[in-house]
Design a protein around this motif. Structure first.
Motif, PDB file in Angstrom:
ATOM      1  N   LYS A 144       1.752   7.064  -6.765  1.00 45.80           N
ATOM      2  CA  LYS A 144       0.538   7.430  -7.500  1.00 45.80           C
ATOM      3  C   LYS A 144       0.529   8.869  -8.001  1.00 45.80           C
ATOM      4  N   GLY A 145       1.223   9.795  -7.356  1.00 45.77           N
ATOM      5  CA  GLY A 145       1.146  11.192  -7.756  1.00 45.77           C
ATOM      6  C   GLY A 145       2.443  11.768  -8.264  1.00 45.77           C
ATOM      7  N   GLN A 159       0.834  -1.208   0.000  1.00 43.48           N
ATOM      8  CA  GLN A 159       0.000   0.000   0.000  1.00 43.48           C
ATOM      9  C   GLN A 159       0.870   1.262   0.000  1.00 43.48           C
ATOM     10  N   ALA A 160       1.931   1.247   0.788  1.00 44.81           N
ATOM     11  CA  ALA A 160       2.813   2.415   0.867  1.00 44.81           C
ATOM     12  C   ALA A 160       3.454   2.713  -0.483  1.00 44.81           C
ATOM     13  N   ASP A 203      11.037  11.032  -3.591  1.00 46.59           N
ATOM     14  CA  ASP A 203      10.049  10.128  -2.997  1.00 46.59           C
ATOM     15  C   ASP A 203      10.397   8.664  -3.280  1.00 46.59           C
ATOM     16  N   LEU A 216       2.319   1.871  -3.487  1.00 49.77           N
ATOM     17  CA  LEU A 216       1.285   2.351  -4.414  1.00 49.77           C
ATOM     18  C   LEU A 216       0.976   3.825  -4.159  1.00 49.77           C
ATOM     19  N   VAL A 217       0.854   4.179  -2.895  1.00 46.34           N
ATOM     20  CA  VAL A 217       0.534   5.566  -2.553  1.00 46.34           C
ATOM     21  C   VAL A 217       1.707   6.485  -2.889  1.00 46.34           C
ATOM     22  N   THR A 218       2.932   6.020  -2.644  1.00 48.07           N
ATOM     23  CA  THR A 218       4.111   6.833  -2.947  1.00 48.07           C
ATOM     24  C   THR A 218       4.187   7.145  -4.442  1.00 48.07           C
TER      25      THR A 218
END
Length: 470
Positions: A311-312, A304-305, A320, A307-309
């Motif tokens: 995504k943007g 999850q970390a 990042d 994917l979130v890192t």
């Protein structure tokens, strides 16, 4: 300490910034890949006439001595040098002079770290594959020992139908087969060579990226420099594989905890794989199973970390992406430890055959077989289901199980019941009759064991091939 990138700056970096920015405490494990990649890069630069041949010789010799120092524990990693790349390059330049300063020609830390991670992952895929294969062999071996050990099968954690312990373990064996297939898929993403992409737009030097790929046993080369340095799909794919594998192991962990409880008593873990209580002398706790179950959530968190890192993030490299390593390294360590300890734990546990067989003879898990009996006598299944449901209700009211009801009592529910119904109710006959492909019949177990041996042999061939390509 002077920064290797410090020419543009007029102030020293704040100490807190140094500490916050540094990755050396976790990326130092990439030293082998970093050195091997640098040697390949230097040799390519020499072949292409970009740096002198004598400098290549000095660089290679210097890197080999640094590798020996690191492996002997004689290398001091400096936080001020931020990462594994700059620690090695600074030491190299210190030892061999200006030749060392030529090594970074036509590359960036962006494509260098990507190369290291790809190489590291390939090595870990093989090691995890070997541990996965070892765990599969352990499951298959225990299943083969218990091909006729009867136990209740469950749905909704309620006893459902008689099966064998072998059939239950073979379910997990098949899950691990799929995990191995997914691991092979992860290899495809890891087997792409990013070096030569530079920081974003390649280089003006006439490099040969395919020569480096050949030296390092890569199957393909990134076709786009921006994609090469920003891609973290392969890490996400690995973490996805790891999450599914750990989910399977967590499900087995839950069953180990249940089976080893007094209430079930189906297995006993070897003393070497259990712990006690500091207060209660009688306790024998399935801590390993509980830890694997708990660490599953930890691996999910890393996926999850990541994917979130990602995504943007705009193209290409952003700091990042340094966050890709700690979670990945931890997931690798967690998966390897879990597989290794589980292989031994499963192999050494004691299976309480009598307790399992007692359980399956003192329940109503043979009710479906009684309904099937009536179907074979000509009654439609829905009607047979209703009749047997009434028989079960009657038996519960009488404080009996289905084999304890007399033929005369059965005939009050259906005239189709005859003396042979008792044979149909025996748990071993219930299991033996389920000969549909993939079922728990003893004859089907034998087929699945043979299939398992073939699959394991095929997996070994795959691993041998991958090992030759790391």
């Amino acid at each position: 300490m002077a920064k290797l990138w410090g020419g543009r700056f007029s102030k020293n970096t704040n100490e807190l910034v140094d500490a916050f920015n540094a990755s050396i405490e976790f990326d130092k494990r990439l030293y082998h890949e970093d050195i091997r990649g640098s040697i390949a890069h230097a040799q390519m630069l020499g072949k292409c006439g970009i740096i002198p041949a004598e400098d290549v010789e000095k660089i290679v010799a210097g890197l080999e001595t640094i590798l020996a120092d690191i492996e002997a524990g004689n290398f001091s990693f400096e936080v001020a040098l931020e990462d594994i790349h700059m620690n090695i390059e600074a030491r190299l330049t210190e030892r061999i002079g200006v030749a060392g300063a030529r090594l970074h020609t036509a590359r960036s830390r962006n494509d260098q770290v990507a190369l290291d991670m790809h190489m590291y992952m390939k090595r870990e895929i093989v090691e995890i594959g070997e541990l996965l294969l070892q765990f599969e062999k352990a499951l298959l071996a225990v299943a083969q020992k218990h091909d006729r050990t009867l136990m209740p099968g469950y749905t909704h954690l309620q006893r459902a139908q008689p099966i064998t312990f072998a059939h239950h373990l073979l379910a997990y064996f098949n899950m691990l087969q799929r995990d191995f297939r997914r691991l092979q898929g992860v290899w495809s993403g890891a087997d792409m060579m990013p070096l030569g992409a530079g920081a974003i737009a390649g280089t003006t030097f006439p490099i040969d990226r395919f020569d480096v790929a050949e030296q390092l046993n890569f199957g393909s080369v990134y076709a786009n420099s921006m994609d090469a340095v920003s891609d973290r799909d392969y890490i996400i794919e690995f973490l996805s594989f790891a999450s599914v594998l750990m989910m399977h192991m967590s499900r087995l962990s839950e069953e180990i905890c249940l089976w080893s409880s007094t209430e079930f008593g189906f297995i006993e873990l070897d003393d070497a794989f259990a712990t006690g209580s500091s207060m209660m002398p009688q306790k024998k706790n399935p801590d390993i199973a509980e830890l694997v179950r708990g660490k599953t959530g930890r691996v999910y968190g890393h996926l999850q970390a990541m994917l979130v890192t990602a995504k943007g993030l705009p193209l290409t490299y952003n700091k990042d992406l340094q966050e890709d390593k700690e979670g990945f390294f931890d997931a690798v360590d967690t998966v390897k430890f879990s597989l290794a300890v589980y292989s031994d734990m499963i192999s050494t546990m004691t299976v309480n055959v009598e307790k399992m067989e007692q359980a399956v003879s003192k329940d109503f898990s043979n009710a479906t077989d009684l309904a099937d009996y009536l179907v074979r006598k000509g009654l439609p299944f829905r009607q047979a289901h209703e009749v047997v449901g009434k028989c079960v209700a009657y038996a519960i009211h009488q404080g009996k199980f289905l084999p304890e009801i007399s033929l005369e009592e059965y005939k009050t529910f259906s005239a189709l019941f005859e003396e042979d119904l008792l044979e149909a109710l025996q748990p071993e006959n219930c299991v033996a009759a389920r000969t549909s492909y993939g079922g728990p019949a003893f004859s089907e177990n034998a087929k699945q064991f043979s299939r398992g041996d073939v699959l394991l042999a095929e997996q070994q061939v795959v691993l041998d091939d991958l090992k030759a390509r790391i």
